[in-house]
Design an enzyme around this catalytic site. Structure first.
Site, PDB file in Angstrom:
ATOM      1  N   PRO A   1       0.785  -1.225   0.000  1.00 46.92           N
ATOM      2  CG  PRO A   1      -0.141  -1.117   2.121  1.00 46.92           C
ATOM      3  CD  PRO A   1       0.517  -2.064   1.167  1.00 46.92           C
ATOM      4  CG  ASN A   2      -0.293   4.288   1.358  1.00 44.81           C
ATOM      5  OD1 ASN A   2      -1.261   4.834   0.845  1.00 44.81           O
ATOM      6  ND2 ASN A   2      -0.348   3.699   2.541  1.00 44.81           N
TER       7      ASN A   2
ATOM      8  NE  ARG B   1       3.989   6.494   1.717  1.00 40.50           N
ATOM      9  CZ  ARG B   1       4.270   5.256   2.065  1.00 40.50           C
ATOM     10  NH1 ARG B   1       4.694   4.415   1.139  1.00 40.50           N
ATOM     11  NH2 ARG B   1       4.127   4.855   3.293  1.00 40.50           N
TER      12      ARG B   1
ATOM     13  CE1 TYR C   1       8.999   5.016   2.547  1.00 37.75           C
ATOM     14  CE2 TYR C   1       7.456   6.849   2.763  1.00 37.75           C
ATOM     15  CZ  TYR C   1       7.957   5.641   3.213  1.00 37.75           C
ATOM     16  OH  TYR C   1       7.423   5.056   4.332  1.00 37.75           O
TER      17      TYR C   1
ATOM     18  CG  ASN D   1       8.438  -2.001   0.198  1.00 40.85           C
ATOM     19  OD1 ASN D   1       7.897  -2.077   1.304  1.00 40.85           O
ATOM     20  ND2 ASN D   1       8.969  -0.883  -0.262  1.00 40.85           N
TER      21      ASN D   1
ATOM     22  CB  ALA E   1       1.517   0.211   6.257  1.00 41.90           C
TER      23      ALA E   1
ATOM     24  CG  HIS F   1       5.322  -2.165  10.051  1.00 36.68           C
ATOM     25  ND1 HIS F   1       6.643  -2.531  10.146  1.00 36.68           N
ATOM     26  CD2 HIS F   1       5.277  -1.151   9.136  1.00 36.68           C
ATOM     27  CE1 HIS F   1       7.362  -1.756   9.332  1.00 36.68           C
ATOM     28  NE2 HIS F   1       6.560  -0.924   8.711  1.00 36.68           N
TER      29      HIS F   1
ATOM     30  CD  GLU G   1      11.073  -7.397   5.837  1.00 36.71           C
ATOM     31  OE1 GLU G   1      11.510  -8.427   6.407  1.00 36.71           O
ATOM     32  OE2 GLU G   1      10.525  -6.462   6.453  1.00 36.71           O
TER      33      GLU G   1
ATOM     34  CG  HIS H   1      11.279  -2.234   4.328  1.00 34.04           C
ATOM     35  ND1 HIS H   1       9.906  -2.218   4.245  1.00 34.04           N
ATOM     36  CD2 HIS H   1      11.610  -3.362   4.988  1.00 34.04           C
ATOM     37  CE1 HIS H   1       9.425  -3.308   4.835  1.00 34.04           C
ATOM     38  NE2 HIS H   1      10.440  -4.017   5.293  1.00 34.04           N
TER      39      HIS H   1
ATOM     40  CB  SER I   1      12.483   4.402   4.671  1.00 38.29           C
ATOM     41  OG  SER I   1      11.517   3.527   5.244  1.00 38.29           O
TER      42      SER I   1
ATOM     43  NE  ARG J   1      10.107   6.171   8.277  1.00 39.61           N
ATOM     44  CZ  ARG J   1       9.154   5.956   7.364  1.00 39.61           C
ATOM     45  NH1 ARG J   1       9.302   4.953   6.495  1.00 39.61           N
ATOM     46  NH2 ARG J   1       8.077   6.717   7.301  1.00 39.61           N
TER      47      ARG J   1
ATOM     48  NE  ARG K   1       7.012   4.420   9.669  1.00 36.11           N
ATOM     49  CZ  ARG K   1       5.920   4.512   8.904  1.00 36.11           C
ATOM     50  NH1 ARG K   1       5.559   3.520   8.128  1.00 36.11           N
ATOM     51  NH2 ARG K   1       5.200   5.614   8.906  1.00 36.11           N
TER      52      ARG K   1
END
Ligand code: DQA
Length: 149
Positions: free
Chosen positions: A11-12, A19, A24, A75, A78, A81, A99, A101, A103, A108, A112
């Protein structure tokens, strides 16, 4: 024969570029796909690159990867988590799972810091931006080569 790798984005990530660019970067999802496709082509792999905002769709694609792919780069955004469903779907796979990411979630917010993807992954790459995708693709290829030794 060329390896097929599924690169699944949660998502996102469709909003990359707009964003939180300070976190990012300014590149879009299309830029990330082009970069990843080039990285896959450079190591002779075929990349299936997808993004969804829907948990169930990601689960469906992970299940599809069981039959169609030699590895998964994920990736989960959200859902990393929160998603027991994605964790469980990944657990079924017997192919390498990396996996990734953009960031580094570890530096953070506290929420997260926990990943439900990590316990089902062969390895984790975080905080390197698009480079992480390239390294993850290369890792899937290398892990497949190791299997054959
Ligand atoms: C992310 C990190 C997650 O915590 C976040 O929810 C994302 C993107 C990353 O690529 O850095 O959506 O997975």
């Amino acid at each position: 024969m060329s390896l097929t790798i599924y690169c699944l984005n949660g998502p996102n990530l469709n909003l990359l570029g707009e964003r939180e660019p300070a976190i990012y970067g300014k590149g879009t999802l299309a830029d990330l796909e082009t970069y990843s496709q080039n990285a896959a082509a450079a190591v002779g792999a075929t990349l299936v690159f997808r993004q969804s905002n829907h948990e169930g769709e990601l689960v469906d694609w992970i299940q599809e990867a069981r039959r169609q792919a030699a590895g998964v780069v994920i990736n989960a955004g959200a859902y990393t988590h929160t998603s027991v469903a994605i964790h469980d779907a990944l657990k079924v796979l017997t192919i390498p799972v990396v996996e990734v990411h953009l960031s580094n979630p570890g530096i953070r917010e506290e929420f997260r810091h926990k990943s439900l993807v990590s316990p089902a992954a062969s390895g984790v790459i975080a905080g390197l931006g698009p480079l992480g995708y390239r390294l993850a693709i290369e890792a899937v290829v290398a892990l497949n080569q190791q299997k054959r030794v």
